[in-house]
Design an enzyme around this catalytic site. Sequence first.
Site, PDB file in Angstrom:
ATOM      1  N   CYS A  18      -2.552 -17.712   1.032  1.00  8.80           N
ATOM      2  CA  CYS A  18      -2.780 -16.668   0.029  1.00  8.80           C
ATOM      3  C   CYS A  18      -3.813 -17.163  -0.963  1.00  8.80           C
ATOM      4  O   CYS A  18      -3.727 -18.303  -1.426  1.00  8.80           O
ATOM      5  CB  CYS A  18      -1.467 -16.342  -0.681  1.00  8.80           C
ATOM      6  SG  CYS A  18      -1.623 -15.113  -1.997  1.00  8.80           S
ATOM      7  N   GLU A  70       1.177  -8.179   1.367  1.00  7.88           N
ATOM      8  CA  GLU A  70       0.636  -7.429   0.226  1.00  7.88           C
ATOM      9  C   GLU A  70       1.716  -6.593  -0.464  1.00  7.88           C
ATOM     10  O   GLU A  70       1.710  -6.462  -1.699  1.00  7.88           O
ATOM     11  CB  GLU A  70      -0.515  -6.533   0.683  1.00  7.88           C
ATOM     12  CG  GLU A  70      -1.666  -7.265   1.355  1.00  7.88           C
ATOM     13  CD  GLU A  70      -2.155  -8.485   0.582  1.00  7.88           C
ATOM     14  OE1 GLU A  70      -2.067  -8.496  -0.661  1.00  7.88           O
ATOM     15  OE2 GLU A  70      -2.605  -9.448   1.235  1.00  7.88           O
TER      16      GLU A  70
END
Length: 249
Positions: free
Chosen positions: A166, A209
């Site tokens: 990430c 997400e």
Amino acid sequence: MHTSGHQLLEVIDTDFEIPEMLLHSIQRRGFTTTSQLTSFARWYRGLWEKGPLNEPPYNHVTQIGDPVLRQKSSLVPPEAVTSPEVRLLVKLMTDVMRKYDCVGLAAPQIGISLRILVMEFKEKLRDEYTSIEYKTREMNTLPLTVFINPELKVTNFEKKIFPEACQSVRGYSAEVPRYSGVLLRGLDENGFQKELSLKGWNARIAQHEMNHLNGIIYTDIMNRKTFTCTCWQAVNANRGRVSIGFHKK
């Protein structure tokens, strides 16, 4: 979301060009539907006012520790979905996602706590993986996809574990379990209802997400023993003289 362990140490900057007509439209509206969108107004003013401005939405990715990543994002008000402000936010998110070589980005990652996400898995990413990796991880191209106020439903409860990274935890990766199939429902950038069935790696991107929109980071659900600095070998090879950039220049 970044594409598993393939973190980059260097970053490249790009300028965001805002059409003059859109700027004038934004300036006239004085949009204040929610407290989150108030920051837009300050940022827009900074586009034509002199002096530095370091307020969201950012052109960089927020990092773990920033409170915005731990908030449950607010719904975009119905009257704001097709506004110039939200359209510009989607454009910025897309630009930042591509600039940082991500396959997905949520609005909190540029400092805005609203329920918006973008995803894109380009064909060129195939070259970053072996054919076995690409097949095993069930990777497939995904055109640019925008969801506003998305909802996620699990369609395949089988969990698979793969390395995940990430840009909000830049320089690290870990193994993370994710469901094999999901269904996303929400609005597109034009305010129309849509749904998208995803499986494999693209389902993983969507879950990653959606977690961001709920204040969850992959470090919360990772296998902690697999948490790894993605450049540890370079650190040793260069006697510790390695830095991880958080901006592109």
